[in-house]
Design an enzyme around this catalytic site. Structure first.
Site, PDB file in Angstrom:
ATOM      1  CB  ALA A   1      -1.111  -0.054   1.230  1.00  0.00           C
ATOM      2  CB  ALA A   2       4.253   2.062  -0.918  1.00  0.00           C
ATOM      3  N   GLY A   3       1.870   3.315  -2.545  1.00  0.00           N
ATOM      4  CA  GLY A   3       1.332   4.157  -3.407  1.00  0.00           C
ATOM      5  C   GLY A   3       0.078   4.983  -2.607  1.00  0.00           C
ATOM      6  CG  ASP A   4      -3.413   2.923  -2.139  1.00  0.00           C
ATOM      7  OD1 ASP A   4      -3.749   3.161  -3.170  1.00  0.00           O
ATOM      8  OD2 ASP A   4      -3.628   1.495  -2.070  1.00  0.00           O
TER       9      ASP A   4
END
Length: 307
Positions: free
Chosen positions: A242-245
Site C-alpha cells: 500500500a505504499a502508493g496509497d
C-alpha cells in the site's frame, strides 16, 4: 484539519507471504498468511486520516463478516463511514502475494464495490464539504465519473490514482486536477516507458502529474513548470503493498494544508517510506508524528529539476 473525501473501494486483503512468487503453473510453499483490511479507496482514507486529515469514505461493503471488519477498521482509524453503505453479497477481496524482496502481485475481486455505480443521496454534500476528493479505478467507471463531476462543479480538488491501469475517459481527465500514476501505469496510459516523457505527455490532458517511482522517489510535472524529481528516503522494504496509497493519502493532507508542492512531495514520500518497512496495508501506515520525524531528516540526495 483539512477535509478529504474518498470515493473508492474497500476490500479485505488476503495476503500470502512467500520467499519467491510462483510462476504460471508453479506451486510454492508460503511462510505466512494474513487477512487485513485494504482496498485502494479505504487505504487512501486511512493514510489521510493517520496523516491528520478529516476523512469521509464513500463506497460499499458486503453483508458479511469481512464487511463488519472493514467498516470497523475505518472507524478505528478515524474515518467517517456514514456514506459507506452495506449491500447484499460478499465484500470485495484482494488476493496478494508478497515475496521476500517486498514485491507483490495482486488479484482484485470487486464484490460489493461493483454495486457502487453512482452517488447516493448525501454523497455530493460530503464531496462539496471537502478540500480534496480522492479517486481510484476499483469502482465502476460511472461512479468515478459522477464523483469527479461533483467535485469539479463545487471547486473541490480531484486527485486520481489511475489503478488498475486502463484508458481514461476524456470527461474524467477533464475533471482531474492531479493525476498520480506509478511508472507502470504512466507507461500504460501513454505508451512511453520513460517517466519524464510519460509525465509530459499526460500534461496534454491534466494540469499536474506525479509519477511514483518506488525506491527512486517521485517525479512531478505541471504545465508551464520544469519537472521536479524528489528522492525517496533510503529504507529496507519488506512489503510495498500500500505504499502508493499511503503516498496519495499523505499528499492530499499536505496539499490541503497549503504546503508547497516540493515540501508536500517530500512529506508524502516519507510516509510511503515508513509504510514499506512494515507488513500489511492499513496496518503499515504511519501516524503524522512518525512522518514528521522521518521527513525532518536530511534527504537521501539533492532535490533537483529532472533531466
Amino acid at each position: 484539519m483539512t477535509a478529504i473525501a474518498v470515493l473508492g473501494s474497500t476490500n479485505m486483503d488476503l495476503v500470502a507471504y512467500v520467499p519467491k512468487a510462483p510462476r504460471l503453473g508453479e506451486t510454492v510453499t508460503g511462510r505466512a498468511f494474513r487477512t487485513v483490511p485494504g482496498g485502494k479507496g479505504a487505504n487512501q482514507a486511512v493514510a489521510a486520516a493517520r496523516s491528520g486529515g478529516k476523512v469521509v469514505m464513500i463506497g460499499a461493503v458486503g453483508a458479511d463478516e469481512f464487511g463488519v471488519r472493514l467498516r470497523s477498521a475505518l472507524t478505528a482509524a478515524g474515518v467517517e463511514t456514514a456514506s459507506l453503505r452495506t449491500v447484499e453479497g460478499a465484500s470485495g477481496t484482494a488476493h496478494i502475494t508478497v515475496d521476500d524482496e517486498g514485491g507483490n502481485s495482486i488479484i482484485v475481486v470487486p464484490g460489493a464495490n461493483a454495486a457502487v455505480t453512482g452517488l447516493e443521496p448525501g454523497d455530493e454534500a460530503r464531496i462539496a464539504a471537502a478540500r480534496t476528493l480522492l479517486l481510484q479505478l476499483e469502482l465502476p467507471m460511472s461512479a468515478v465519473l459522477a464523483g469527479a463531476a461533483a467535485a469539479r462543479a463545487r471547486g473541490v480538488r480531484t486527485v486520481l490514482t489511475p489503478a488498475p491501469a486502463q484508458q481514461l475517459p476524456a470527461d474524467l481527465l477533464a475533471a482531474t486536477d492531479l493525476l498520480v500514476p506509478n511508472e507502470h501505469e504512466a507507461a500504460a496510459l501513454t505508451g512511453l516507458t520513460d517517466p519524464r516523457r510519460a509525465a509530459e505527455a499526460l500534461l496534454d490532458t491534466v494540469p499536474e502529474v506525479v509519477v511514483t517511482l518506488g525506491s527512486a522517489g517521485v517525479l512531478y510535472a505541471a504545465r508551464g513548470r520544469e519537472p521536479l524529481a524528489v528522492p525517496a528516503p533510503r529504507v529496507r522494504a519488506v512489503d510495498t503493498t500500500a505504499a502508493g496509497d499511503t503516498f496519495v493519502g499523505a499528499l492530499a493532507v499536505a496539499l490541503g494544508e497549503g504546503r508547497p508542492m516540493p515540501e508536500a512531495l517530500r512529506w508524502a514520500s516519507a510516509a510511503a517510506a515508513l509504510s514499506v518497512q512494515r507488513h500489511g496495508a492499513q496496518d503499515a501506515m504511519p501516524t503524522r508524528a512518525e512522518t514528521d520525524t522521518l521527513a525532518a531528516l536530511p534527504p537521501a540526495g539533492p532535490e533537483e529539476a529532472a533531466r
